[in-house]
Design an enzyme around this catalytic site. Structure first.
Site, mmCIF file in Angstrom:
data_model
loop_
_atom_site.group_PDB
_atom_site.id
_atom_site.type_symbol
_atom_site.label_atom_id
_atom_site.label_comp_id
_atom_site.label_asym_id
_atom_site.label_seq_id
_atom_site.Cartn_x
_atom_site.Cartn_y
_atom_site.Cartn_z
ATOM 1 N N ASP A 1 10.352 8.815 5.966
ATOM 2 C CA ASP A 1 11.348 8.568 4.920
ATOM 3 C C ASP A 1 12.526 9.531 5.046
ATOM 4 O OD1 ASP A 1 10.141 6.433 3.615
ATOM 5 O OD2 ASP A 1 8.982 7.719 2.274
ATOM 6 N N LYS B 1 1.038 8.738 -1.288
ATOM 7 C CA LYS B 1 1.711 9.610 -0.319
ATOM 8 C C LYS B 1 1.269 11.071 -0.440
ATOM 9 C CE LYS B 1 5.833 6.764 0.283
ATOM 10 N NZ LYS B 1 7.307 6.737 0.324
ATOM 11 N N SER C 1 5.516 -6.856 -0.249
ATOM 12 C CA SER C 1 5.995 -5.919 0.760
ATOM 13 C C SER C 1 6.675 -6.637 1.925
ATOM 14 C CB SER C 1 4.824 -5.080 1.299
ATOM 15 O OG SER C 1 5.263 -4.262 2.355
#
Length: 263
Positions: free
Chosen positions: A93, A60, A14
């Site tokens: 997002d 999510k 990441s």
């Protein structure tokens, strides 16, 4: 010291800590950003003592149902990727995608979306006024009906049977082509070559096989690196009112690309 982090699985590669720590430095905030891998998402959300955290695959949708409150940014999406210390859920997002894709195409016309998971569902929601075709691998009747019920008016096809026409934008929300499987593309060159633009939410590698097809075809393309940085910027705005100049964001994108090239 304030503590923030990223919740998910398989987070070893990441870039989030790199990006967020630069944002803390710009803001003058004494904070750290760590990676949190867990198999018990319920326990993490209920018992963490963080000042805020982001969420990535595969949690999510799970965290959406665990928030105490939901911000308007994630209404009708069913997913969150940002939570503050009060367990208010946000979707940054949306901001990241919409800001980064607008130089390629607007939100009308013929749009081909590859995949419809957490990020894909968010993207599909942005094209309610478009001729949206959602292509999913190993499509079943149940899966097709679920997508059609969620996004009224869209066409749902198996990724192997994409209608032959010119698309104003092809957007890949699948992980196909992501490191280390960099030789894979979710679709063939023939589909790409007759379209106007391609957006790949993947940023590692910087130029995926899909984007190589777009480059070969001479059409506009973009990867997900700017989206990654912009969604992080928006998270800091929600967490503590962080404010960043365009020059700050441009600098972070450049530095993050350089960091990615070291991998």
């Amino acid at each position: 010291m304030k503590k923030f982090g990223l919740l998910g699985k398989k987070l070893g590669h990441s870039l989030s800590p790199f990006i967020h720590n630069i944002l803390f430095e710009i803001s003058g905030i004494n904070a750290e950003y760590l990676l949190y891998e867990t198999d018990d998402v319920n326990d993490f959300v209920k018992n963490n003592h963080l000042d805020g955290f982001n969420i990535t695959i595969p949690y999510k949708k799970d965290v959406f149902g665990l928030c105490q409150k939901l911000d308007k940014s994630c209404y009708n999406l069913g997913v969150v990727n940002c939570v503050d210390s009060n367990l208010t859920g946000y979707n940054t997002d949306v901001y990241g995608y919409c800001e980064s894709v607008k130089e390629l195409a607007d939100f009308t016309g013929n749009i081909l979306l590859l995949g419809c998971g957490g990020v894909g569902s968010m993207i599909a929601k942005q094209y309610e006024d478009a001729n949206l075709c959602v292509a999913v691998r190993n499509l079943t009747k149940e899966k097709a009906l679920n997508i059609q019920n969620q996004f009224k008016g869209c066409e749902v096809v198996d990724i192997s049977a994409i209608p032959k026409k010119q698309y104003d934008l092809i957007c890949n929300s699948t992980p196909v082509g992501m490191y280390p499987h960099i030789e894979n593309s979710p679709i063939d060159y023939d589909v790409v070559s007759c379209s106007k633009a391609v957006y790949d939410t993947i940023y590692n590698p910087y130029l995926t096989k899909l984007l190589q097809y777009a480059e070969r075809a001479g059409i506009k393309y973009k990867n997900g690196l700017e989206m990654l940085v912009l969604q992080a910027v928006k998270s800091h705005e929600y967490w503590y009112g962080g404010v960043f100049e365009d020059s700050d964001i441009a600098k972070i994108i450049t530095l993050t690309k350089g960091e990615l090239e070291k991998w």
